[in-house]
Design a protein around this motif. Structure first.
Motif: not given
Length: 121
Positions: A92, A115-116, A22, A94, A20, A9, A6-7
């Motif tokens: 978070d 990712t937060q 993934c 997912y 986001l 956040g 993932e990216s």
């Protein structure tokens, strides 16, 4: 071996937007479903939204209209567009995928590391 990464956040102000991404990679035979769950502190993991190979989507009722899941099947990538973000969206997030492995032919869910997302002023 299958990996989900993932990216996207980060920290965003209330009312803002975030996207986001993934990417699913590895020994993939077929991806059936891709989607997103989230887990806020002290709460259970909950479905955000999912999209199947035909493009049909399912969302948590509370998020309809603000969140959109989409996919680029050619790139094995799923996206989550989040608009009008609220502090209660802090969690978070997912990525997951229901897919079959090209080596074992087994079909199961695979998960990213998360990712937060923090919504705060």
């Amino acid at each position: 071996q299958v990996q989900l990464v993932e990216s996207g956040g980060g920290l965003v102000q209330p009312g803002g937007s975030l996207r986001l991404s993934c990417v699913v990679s590895g020994t993939i035979f077929k991806i059936y479903v891709m989607g997103w769950y989230r887990q806020a502190p002290g709460k259970q993991r909950e479905l955000v939204g999912r999209i199947d190979s035909g493009g049909s989507t399912i969302y948590a009722d509370s998020l309809k209209g603000r969140f959109t899941v989409s996919r680029d099947s050619a790139k094995n990538t799923v996206f989550l567009q989040m608009n009008s973000l609220k502090p209660e969206d802090t969690a978070d997030y997912y990525c997951y995928s229901d897919l079959s492995d090209s080596v074992t032919s087994a079909r199961r869910d695979y998960w990213g590391q998360g990712t937060q997302v923090t919504v705060s002023s």
